[in-house]
Design an enzyme around this catalytic site. Structure first.
Site, mmCIF file in Angstrom:
data_model
loop_
_atom_site.group_PDB
_atom_site.id
_atom_site.type_symbol
_atom_site.label_atom_id
_atom_site.label_comp_id
_atom_site.label_asym_id
_atom_site.label_seq_id
_atom_site.Cartn_x
_atom_site.Cartn_y
_atom_site.Cartn_z
ATOM 1 N N ASP A 88 0.880 -1.341 0.144
ATOM 2 C CA ASP A 88 -0.073 -0.122 -0.016
ATOM 3 C C ASP A 88 0.887 1.043 -0.005
ATOM 4 O OD1 ASP A 88 -2.337 1.962 0.848
ATOM 5 O OD2 ASP A 88 -3.282 0.032 0.744
ATOM 6 N N HIS A 101 -12.297 -0.604 -8.658
ATOM 7 C CA HIS A 101 -13.511 -0.060 -8.500
ATOM 8 C C HIS A 101 -13.152 1.566 -8.161
ATOM 9 C CE1 HIS A 101 -15.037 0.013 -4.055
ATOM 10 N NE2 HIS A 101 -13.751 0.151 -4.013
HETATM 11 C C1 LIG Z 1 -10.677 1.044 -0.832
HETATM 12 S S1 LIG Z 1 -9.318 0.716 -0.031
HETATM 13 C C2 LIG Z 1 -9.076 -1.171 -0.066
HETATM 14 C C3 LIG Z 1 -8.312 -1.392 0.879
HETATM 15 C C4 LIG Z 1 -8.068 -3.304 1.032
HETATM 16 N N1 LIG Z 1 -7.709 -3.798 -0.070
HETATM 17 C C5 LIG Z 1 -9.501 -3.532 1.553
HETATM 18 O O1 LIG Z 1 -10.327 -4.325 0.901
HETATM 19 O O2 LIG Z 1 -9.512 -3.765 3.053
HETATM 20 C C6 LIG Z 1 -8.120 1.085 -1.276
HETATM 21 C C7 LIG Z 1 -6.610 0.946 -0.894
HETATM 22 O O3 LIG Z 1 -5.836 1.319 -1.904
HETATM 23 C C8 LIG Z 1 -4.650 2.026 -1.543
HETATM 24 N N2 LIG Z 1 -4.098 2.864 -2.660
HETATM 25 C C9 LIG Z 1 -4.614 3.986 -3.120
HETATM 26 N N3 LIG Z 1 -3.770 4.325 -4.312
HETATM 27 C C10 LIG Z 1 -2.683 3.487 -4.285
HETATM 28 C C11 LIG Z 1 -1.651 3.488 -4.864
HETATM 29 N N4 LIG Z 1 -1.050 4.265 -5.800
HETATM 30 N N5 LIG Z 1 -0.616 2.498 -4.531
HETATM 31 C C12 LIG Z 1 -0.887 1.502 -3.731
HETATM 32 N N6 LIG Z 1 -1.943 1.498 -2.977
HETATM 33 C C13 LIG Z 1 -2.857 2.540 -3.110
HETATM 34 C C14 LIG Z 1 -5.102 2.950 -0.552
HETATM 35 O O4 LIG Z 1 -4.418 3.576 0.377
HETATM 36 C C15 LIG Z 1 -6.457 2.049 0.341
HETATM 37 O O5 LIG Z 1 -5.890 1.239 1.352
#
Ligand SMILES: C[S@@+](CC[C@H](N)C(=O)[O-])C[C@H]1O[C@@H](n2cnc3c(N)ncnc32)[C@H](O)[C@@H]1O
Length: 427
Positions: free
Chosen positions: A277, A323
């Site tokens: 992340d 999504h």
């Molecule tokens: C909706 S959350 C889902 C978290 C986890 N997969 C869950 O289902 O509990 C989206 C995640 O994507 C991460 N994220 C957003 N942009 C990112 C990037 N460019 N690289 C890595 N992670 C990213 C956010 O920090 C967040 O933790």
């Protein structure tokens, strides 16, 4: 000749039948009847869960039929008032100021939070219409089952805080953003960007404030608890054992604070997990790995718009990641996985899956609620099964779309693709 029952009566009769079945289930399991005071229908066998869903859908239609179209419209338009009311409750953390057992007074709550008593009474009485808190005949305040959850589970307040302080202001700006940036699929041209006056996409903006990152992460974890949201559906709904061998690796791409990885790691013995992340999230998550999982779970700061550093894993897992991104951006994310894939690697996606046709069933609404969030905060979309097939096919011909599956009772679905080095699966 007996008059034919009206839709209203027919619905009420059908509902009565299902409600009796639910009562019978509680009685035969020595559970108290459903009430607003205690939590009910926590874990249900599938058949009973379907009866519960039927009651909800019929009750919703029954209410709307009885309201008629004008009251129905007012109900819709007044939703903002309930959300503003909840914001007050969230901001002053009111659930913590009402004792778990017994009651308190409006005056004591007002003094504790430093707000005028009349205002506190007004706000709480509105909340009570939504079955948060109760007023006793003596005019004292206690918990309902729903407000008690918010007292007992701080992460539930975090979930509410995410909706009310991140998405609610952004929602008010959605149409303005769509007007300013017509047809945009860019993550920084959204209602969220206008509401927070930022040019950074949602997750980048959060990174600047660790408390917002924490709140979002705890909210995500809370969303995996209970009923149709339970992570159990994922744990039981896929053949993880097939990958649970020495050397097996799962990369949890955008895995947040690791809630899903922890659950999958608990359910396996050998599979190793890398949770990736953004830096602040990964650092927070790394501190929370249960001691018994520390030899199989690691966290890694990684931007999924850059090449995937873990090569040749068995599974690249993305839960509620794609999504948040338009097709153009989602293709870029999947494209960064390609050079890391080995022959047979799986890409397993876990998302809400709206149907391909319209529905009026309230219990089918969650994917559509999520679709609104994508439109409000991300300029993205909650994809249907055919959208997923198209997305994978557009990324690379070596990716075979294996289809979708939804565990009974779950409101999320598994979407799967497999990498074939030679691309020979293509007909
Ligand atoms: C909706 S959350 C889902 C978290 C986890 N997969 C869950 O289902 O509990 C989206 C995640 O994507 C991460 N994220 C957003 N942009 C990112 C990037 N460019 N690289 C890595 N992670 C990213 C956010 O920090 C967040 O933790």
């Amino acid at each position: 000749m007996a008059a034919t029952a009206s839709p209203l009566t027919r619905l009420a009769e059908q509902l009565l039948e299902q409600a009796k079945a639910l009562d019978a289930y509680n009685a035969s399991n020595n559970l108290p009847p459903a009430s607003f005071d205690t939590e009910s229908f926590v874990e249900l066998p599938l058949e009973v869960e379907n009866q519960r869903r039927a009651v909800i859908d019929m009750a919703q239609d029954l209410k709307r039929l009885a309201q008629g179209p004008r009251d129905l419209l007012f109900d819709l338009w007044n939703m903002f008032a309930d959300l503003a009311n909840f914001h007050f409750i969230y901001h002053h953390n009111l659930p913590q100021h009402v004792p778990l057992e017994g009651t308190t007074t409006y005056g004591e709550i007002a003094a504790a939070v430093g707000v005028d008593e009349v205002l506190v009474r007004r706000m709480l009485r509105i909340a009570m219409i939504n079955r948060l808190f109760v007023e006793t005949p003596e005019g004292r305040v206690g918990h309902s089952a729903a407000s008690r959850i918010l007292r007992l589970e701080p992460a539930g307040m975090d979930a509410g805080g995410f909706f009310i302080e991140e998405m609610f202001p952004a929602a008010a700006k959605m149409v303005e953003a769509m007007k300013k940036y017509p047809g945009s699929g860019e993550p920084n041209e959204t209602g969220f960007n206008l509401a927070f006056n930022t040019s950074r996409p949602f997750y980048r903006e959060l990174q600047a404030t660790p408390e917002r990152v924490r709140r979002f992460g705890f909210a995500m974890r809370w969303f995996t608890s209970g009923g149709r949201f339970s992570v159990d559906h994922l744990v039981k709904g896929y053949d993880w054992a097939a990958f649970d061998h020495e050397g097996g690796v799962l990369v949890d791409v955008g895995g947040g604070h690791g809630a899903i990885t922890f659950a999958l790691a608990q359910a396996t013995k050998n599979l190793r997990f890398v949770v990736q992340d953004l830096p602040v999230v990964a650092a927070q998550g790394a501190k929370t790995v249960p001691s018994e999982l520390q030899d199989r779970v690691s966290f890694q700061a990684h931007d999924f718009f850059t090449p995937q550093p873990v090569k040749g894993a068995d599974i690249y897992f993305l839960r509620t990641i794609l999504h948040n991104w338009s097709d153009v951006q989602a293709s870029r994310i999947l494209g960064q996985l390609l050079p890391a894939l080995k022959d047979g690697s799986r890409i397993v996606v876990y998302e809400f899956l709206p149907g391909d046709v319209a529905t009026t069933a309230w219990t089918d609404k969650q994917p559509f609620n999520m679709d609104m969030i994508q439109a409000i905060g991300f300029n993205s979309i909650e994809r249907t099964a055919s959208d997923w097939a198209r997305l994978f096919q557009s990324v690379d011909r070596r990716l075979e779309f294996l289809g979708t599956r939804t565990s009974p009772g779950s409101n999320m679905s598994l979407i799967e693709a497999q990498f074939h080095e030679d691309g020979n699966h293509v007909a």
